[in-house]
Scaffold this active site. Structure first.
Site, PDB file in Angstrom:
ATOM      1  N   SER A  79       0.421  -0.964   0.173  1.00 48.99           N
ATOM      2  CA  SER A  79       0.009   0.345  -0.115  1.00 48.99           C
ATOM      3  C   SER A  79       0.366   1.316  -0.121  1.00 48.99           C
ATOM      4  O   SER A  79       2.087   1.041  -0.552  1.00 48.99           O
ATOM      5  CB  SER A  79      -0.250  -0.182   1.387  1.00 48.99           C
ATOM      6  OG  SER A  79      -1.752   0.766   0.912  1.00 48.99           O
ATOM      7  N   HIS A 102      -7.218  -5.447  -0.519  1.00 52.33           N
ATOM      8  CA  HIS A 102      -6.492  -4.482   0.287  1.00 52.33           C
ATOM      9  C   HIS A 102      -5.399  -4.646   0.744  1.00 52.33           C
ATOM     10  O   HIS A 102      -4.649  -4.801   0.797  1.00 52.33           O
ATOM     11  CB  HIS A 102      -7.018  -3.273   0.215  1.00 52.33           C
ATOM     12  CG  HIS A 102      -5.322  -2.291   0.488  1.00 52.33           C
ATOM     13  ND1 HIS A 102      -4.554  -1.392  -1.017  1.00 52.33           N
ATOM     14  CD2 HIS A 102      -5.068  -1.253   1.358  1.00 52.33           C
ATOM     15  CE1 HIS A 102      -4.088  -1.277  -0.419  1.00 52.33           C
ATOM     16  NE2 HIS A 102      -3.744  -0.502   1.432  1.00 52.33           N
TER      17      HIS A 102
END
Length: 441
Positions: A212, A417
């Site tokens: 991320s 994610h």
């Protein structure tokens, strides 16, 4: 401020919207499909995390505890331990190194030392910490797996998370301390960590794995300080959140509407440091939580409301561990920087508005990051269910990098994610390939 912006404010703050505006519709607020959760089962405590048979490197670990399951006591205990305590609990060696950035932040750099071995730096994502690499134990934690494969493992905690809150000037005003986005992490935190590791290990290069924001900041560092790209022999990006043209996060779409309304955005996020009880949690939790799981504490964690959550890939018996190591600290400006890029084909510095941009950048618009400077080998990974790290945006990034060696879409429908650190199947889906790349480069 436009009528539609004001309507959004009323919506988030929970007040009535004037009837005259009732014909304004915000389509994306209901555009994200609801995932179906995995049923909760107490019986699954006994067989949560199967352990692979030990290799020669694992036998060299000495006191390492490669247990084959989590007990209920393990789950409750591990939820409360910090990163170094977790590592110690399972018998692995650890060190804590305090490094200082050029702008005065003191950062905690955790290490699982293997002197003389190839060093690899792991950098966590947005609102996370080094705990994300060890929280699920030696079977699924990437830090443990790399150590058992013979690597010297380092884990950075970027500015503002619970392990890196100090500053050389002591306590400074929140408006000053939290005045950073992923730009400062890329230009200050990462170079300080890379230099510290190279100095300590006497190695000329290291490997880098970022999740991320840990990926975003790497590309900032390599664009702004390309000499550091030459110090990285291989970079592996788990959810490369660089381009957000295909962003599906309702929160980022919502925040992007308030271009230039910084004071209001700070209020919505709960202050310069993101509040654990921001009003956005209540308003957007429906996008990850159906009625069957609405009482789960996962539904009240802003990390997952912002980036999405995959109930299909997650064992709910582990919820206390995930809850205990979530929301580790972030600035509102970090979120706003991402919001500025949603729906855009740009990767650029923070946008302060035309007037302030002229003062800071000598231009009306922020400078673009120069990805042609990223000379490191780069391997990309993305998931089909990742709201802010789509395969399409990863492909755009791939085409702009001079030395991208691969772009993998994880072979699991709905892979999201945070699945890169909490999925039950993360080892077979991603980490085996990651470790293979580490060994081959």
């Amino acid at each position: 401020m436009t009528i539609i912006q004001l309507r959004l404010v009323f919506l988030v703050l929970g007040t009535a919207v004037p009837s005259a505006w009732s014909n304004y519709y915000i389509p994306y607020l209901d555009s994200v499909p609801m995932p179906r959760p995995i049923p909760f089962s107490m019986a699954s405590y006994s067989k949560i995390m199967p352990i692979a048979s030990g290799s020669r490197s694992s036998q060299q670990c000495g006191q390492c505890k490669l247990q084959s399951y989590f007990t209920e006591n393990d789950i409750q205990t591990d939820a409360k331990l910090n990163t170094l305590e977790l590592i110690a609990k399972y018998g692995f060696p650890s060190e804590n190194h305090i490094i200082q950035t050029a702008d005065g932040y003191k950062l905690s750099l955790h290490r699982m030392p293997r002197p003389g071995a190839k060093p690899v730096l792991l950098v966590h994502g947005l609102m996370s910490s080094s705990a994300c690499w060890v929280q699920l134990g030696p079977s699924l934690g990437l830090a443990y797996l790399l150590y058992l494969k013979g690597f010297d493992v380092w884990m950075l905690n970027t500015r503002g998370n619970i392990y890196s809150r100090d500053h050389v000037r002591g306590r400074i005003p929140d408006s000053e301390y939290w005045d950073f986005s992923y730009h400062e992490i890329g230009t200050h935190d990462l170079p300080a960590a890379v230099d510290a590791i190279i100095q300590k290990t006497n190695q000329q290069q290291i490997q880098y794995i970022g999740h991320s924001q840990g990926s975003t900041a790497f590309f900032v560092m390599s664009s702004e300080k390309p000499q550091y790209a030459n110090k990285i022999s291989l970079m592996q990006s788990l959810s490369p959140t660089v381009y957000l043209e295909h962003n599906r996060s309702p929160v980022l779409k919502f925040l992007s509407v308030f271009n230039g309304g910084f004071a209001l955005l700070i209020e919505l996020l709960g202050g310069h440091q993101i509040s654990l009880t921001t009003s956005l949690i209540k308003k957007f939790s429906k996008h990850i939580c159906s009625l069957s799981v609405v009482t789960s504490r996962i539904c009240a964690i802003f990390d997952f409301i912002l980036c999405g959550f995959n109930w299909q890939g997650f064992n709910q018996t582990l919820s206390p561990i995930i809850e205990g190591h979530s929301s580790q600290g972030a600035s509102a400006k970090q979120i706003l920087h991402y919001a500025q890029q949603q729906g855009q084909q740009t990767f650029q510095r923070y946008d302060y508005g035309k007037v302030l941009n002229l003062l800071r950048y000598k231009a009306a618009y922020p400078p673009q990051y120069n990805l042609s400077q990223v000379n490191s080998k780069v391997q990309l990974y993305s998931g089909s269910g990742d709201w802010i790290g789509s395969f399409a945006d990863a492909t755009r990034l791939q085409n702009l990098l001079p030395n991208c060696i691969g772009n993998t879409q994880v072979a699991s429908e709905g892979f999201s994610h945070y699945d890169f650190t909490i999925s039950n199947d993360i080892r077979s889906l991603v980490y085996d390939q990651v470790m293979g790349q580490c060994q081959n480069n």
